[in-house]
Design a protein around this motif. Sequence first.
Motif, PDB file in Angstrom:
ATOM      1  N   PHE A  14      -4.034  16.707  61.021  1.00  0.00           N
ATOM      2  CA  PHE A  14      -4.415  17.036  62.399  1.00  0.00           C
ATOM      3  C   PHE A  14      -4.713  18.519  62.597  1.00  0.00           C
ATOM      4  CE2 PHE A  14      -2.051  13.034  63.146  1.00  0.00           C
ATOM      5  CZ  PHE A  14      -3.017  12.342  63.882  1.00  0.00           C
ATOM      6  N   ARG A  15      -4.608  19.292  61.546  1.00  0.00           N
ATOM      7  CA  ARG A  15      -4.788  20.735  61.660  1.00  0.00           C
ATOM      8  C   ARG A  15      -6.120  21.133  62.280  1.00  0.00           C
ATOM      9  NH1 ARG A  15      -3.628  24.039  56.308  1.00  0.00           N
ATOM     10  NH2 ARG A  15      -5.219  22.595  55.537  1.00  0.00           N
ATOM     11  N   PRO A  16      -7.259  20.579  61.849  1.00  0.00           N
ATOM     12  CA  PRO A  16      -8.531  20.993  62.475  1.00  0.00           C
ATOM     13  C   PRO A  16      -8.567  20.726  63.980  1.00  0.00           C
ATOM     14  CG  PRO A  16      -8.941  19.822  60.414  1.00  0.00           C
ATOM     15  CD  PRO A  16      -7.494  19.651  60.709  1.00  0.00           C
ATOM     16  N   LEU A  17      -8.016  19.588  64.414  1.00  0.00           N
ATOM     17  CA  LEU A  17      -7.998  19.266  65.837  1.00  0.00           C
ATOM     18  C   LEU A  17      -7.133  20.260  66.611  1.00  0.00           C
ATOM     19  CD1 LEU A  17      -8.484  17.470  68.308  1.00  0.00           C
ATOM     20  CD2 LEU A  17      -6.543  16.054  67.558  1.00  0.00           C
ATOM     21  N   ILE A  18      -5.951  20.555  66.101  1.00  0.00           N
ATOM     22  CA  ILE A  18      -5.039  21.436  66.824  1.00  0.00           C
ATOM     23  C   ILE A  18      -5.576  22.866  66.851  1.00  0.00           C
ATOM     24  CG2 ILE A  18      -2.705  22.403  66.832  1.00  0.00           C
ATOM     25  CD1 ILE A  18      -1.785  19.725  65.604  1.00  0.00           C
ATOM     26  N   ILE A  19      -6.182  23.299  65.769  1.00  0.00           N
ATOM     27  CA  ILE A  19      -6.778  24.635  65.757  1.00  0.00           C
ATOM     28  C   ILE A  19      -7.913  24.716  66.769  1.00  0.00           C
ATOM     29  CG2 ILE A  19      -8.267  26.117  64.355  1.00  0.00           C
ATOM     30  CD1 ILE A  19      -6.381  25.669  62.042  1.00  0.00           C
ATOM     31  N   THR A  20      -8.691  23.641  66.883  1.00  0.00           N
ATOM     32  CA  THR A  20      -9.755  23.609  67.889  1.00  0.00           C
ATOM     33  C   THR A  20      -9.179  23.732  69.298  1.00  0.00           C
ATOM     34  OG1 THR A  20     -11.149  22.236  66.453  1.00  0.00           O
ATOM     35  CG2 THR A  20     -11.681  22.268  68.804  1.00  0.00           C
ATOM     36  N   LEU A  21      -8.113  22.974  69.578  1.00  0.00           N
ATOM     37  CA  LEU A  21      -7.471  23.042  70.895  1.00  0.00           C
ATOM     38  C   LEU A  21      -6.892  24.437  71.150  1.00  0.00           C
ATOM     39  CD1 LEU A  21      -5.593  19.609  71.063  1.00  0.00           C
ATOM     40  CD2 LEU A  21      -7.776  20.223  72.114  1.00  0.00           C
ATOM     41  N   ALA A  22      -6.347  25.044  70.099  1.00  0.00           N
ATOM     42  CA  ALA A  22      -5.778  26.385  70.251  1.00  0.00           C
ATOM     43  C   ALA A  22      -6.861  27.405  70.589  1.00  0.00           C
ATOM     44  CB  ALA A  22      -5.041  26.789  68.978  1.00  0.00           C
ATOM     45  N   VAL A  23      -8.001  27.317  69.923  1.00  0.00           N
ATOM     46  CA  VAL A  23      -9.106  28.239  70.206  1.00  0.00           C
ATOM     47  C   VAL A  23      -9.627  28.026  71.623  1.00  0.00           C
ATOM     48  CG1 VAL A  23     -11.462  28.865  69.577  1.00  0.00           C
ATOM     49  CG2 VAL A  23      -9.764  28.498  67.784  1.00  0.00           C
ATOM     50  N   VAL A  24      -9.725  26.761  72.034  1.00  0.00           N
ATOM     51  CA  VAL A  24     -10.138  26.472  73.413  1.00  0.00           C
ATOM     52  C   VAL A  24      -9.145  27.092  74.396  1.00  0.00           C
ATOM     53  CG1 VAL A  24     -10.453  24.645  75.124  1.00  0.00           C
ATOM     54  CG2 VAL A  24     -11.404  24.373  72.832  1.00  0.00           C
ATOM     55  N   ALA A  25      -7.845  26.955  74.101  1.00  0.00           N
ATOM     56  CA  ALA A  25      -6.817  27.523  74.973  1.00  0.00           C
ATOM     57  C   ALA A  25      -6.952  29.041  75.068  1.00  0.00           C
ATOM     58  CB  ALA A  25      -5.432  27.147  74.452  1.00  0.00           C
ATOM     59  N   ILE A  26      -7.234  29.684  73.943  1.00  0.00           N
ATOM     60  CA  ILE A  26      -7.384  31.145  73.929  1.00  0.00           C
ATOM     61  C   ILE A  26      -8.511  31.578  74.862  1.00  0.00           C
ATOM     62  CG2 ILE A  26      -8.082  33.101  72.494  1.00  0.00           C
ATOM     63  CD1 ILE A  26      -6.652  31.643  70.150  1.00  0.00           C
TER      64      ILE A  26
END
Length: 513
Positions: free
Chosen positions: A289-301
């Motif tokens: 799930f790392r790519p999905l969570i990193i995507t969500l983290a970048v969106v959050a930033i």
Amino acid sequence: MDGEVVVTSVPWLTILWLGPVVGAGVVLLLPPPQRTLAKWVGLVAAMAVLGVAAILAVGFEPGGEQYQFIESHTWIAAFGAGYTVGIDGVALVLVLLTAVLVPLLIIAGWNDASSRQYEQHVYVALMLCVEGMVLISFVALDVLLFYVFFEAMLIPMYFLIGRFGGAGRSQAALKFLLYSLFGGLIMLAALVGLYVLSARDGNGSLDFRELVTLAHDADPTIARLLFLGFMLAFAIKAPLWPFHTWLPGVASAAKPVTAVLMMAVVDKVGTFGMLRYCLQLFPDASAFFRPLIITLAVVAILFGAIVAIGQTDMMRLIAYVSISHFGFIILGIFAMTSQSEAGSTLYMVNHGVSTATLFLLAGFLTSRRGTRVIAAYGGVQKVAPVLAGTFLVAGLSALALPGLAPFISEFLVLTGTFTRYPLAAVIATVALVLSAIYVLWLYQRMMTGPVTDGNDRIHDLVGRELVAVAPLLALLLVLGIYPKPALDVINPAIEHTLTSIGQHDPAPKVMAK
């Protein structure tokens, strides 16, 4: 168990978390007219916790066993659950953060609940209860023990928001509670599944150290479902976009001290849970799930930074800034490199200090002016230069100015992420430009220019307020210039985590001639 360090002479970790709980009980037993005494008892209890945390820091050996000061007692034998506590480098720095902030918050909120005699007792007692529950969450080595207090801390936080907040406090408290309870119920289902998985080949166990070994042999589909159960609860607590919607309401409705307790202390349990439980219990699922969570983290930033620019309420602005910063923390955790995870852990500490400073100063302003609306301010630096100057330093720390604490952690997160996910790191860097916009524009609108009508009665920081913010400003400078002592404690724990989940730093790429 191999590597276990048992301290039988003094149960420091039990004293650490039980101290504030006992202090809360003493405060509630005081006669209602003794409002001032209740505050002093609460402050003494919080300072005693800081003393115990200092003893742990001095006695902790960064190059020693992974978990130290271990205490282990049978709790629920039928479930393989025990009262098992221990501390590693990651937990230690978060314990220190909590122990430092709570006494300062009690000082900052000294007059927050002084309108009624008994409410002052309740206010201080609830803060101490939250501190005790957060501390045991950081030191728990039994997953059920962690879960119990992960959920229990919702109750005192609910009352701190709903009973002592301002306009909209009931709705904000209820939304916070419902979101968190939903995530907690999903996590409970995952916890039951984890126990059933551990019991298939013999006696079940909820000892985190035993479950780490078991998780490597779990069926991939089951492991992914269990991972999602834990991750959802932590993503709501942290919070991670799109599970963040409860936070701005809490920030604007709660007392500033309560909002700081939430964002700087309680929410760190979520990111801590990701680093300890999600990664180590479910390493393959975390990688999946790392790519999905990193995507969500970048969106959050980006989302947090962009929305912060358009805010008219300074408390909501700071809340969205925190959402952006939590995105950086989660990005570093799931980039899974030594630099990014060390940076994330340090970021948890630095964000706590930076947010506490900024939010408390904003609270001091609103208590003087009676409004959170940014447009109502102007020219504050002419009538309250010390308040304006400290606000500027806190704001510059929020944009990660070099020389202030968040810069080092943000730099480590971006550098470590770049080695594995360069595009994510580059996009996240855009937030640095956006942060300069929202911080400097906020300062310009509120502090510079002519004195707006009504602001002439704003007075500068008083002694009690200086006592509350001066240590935080000192920490911003010290951790910004010399973070080595903190990183020396963090790095061995991060190295052990990466080894246990089978992750290694990517090899440097050499361009061919």
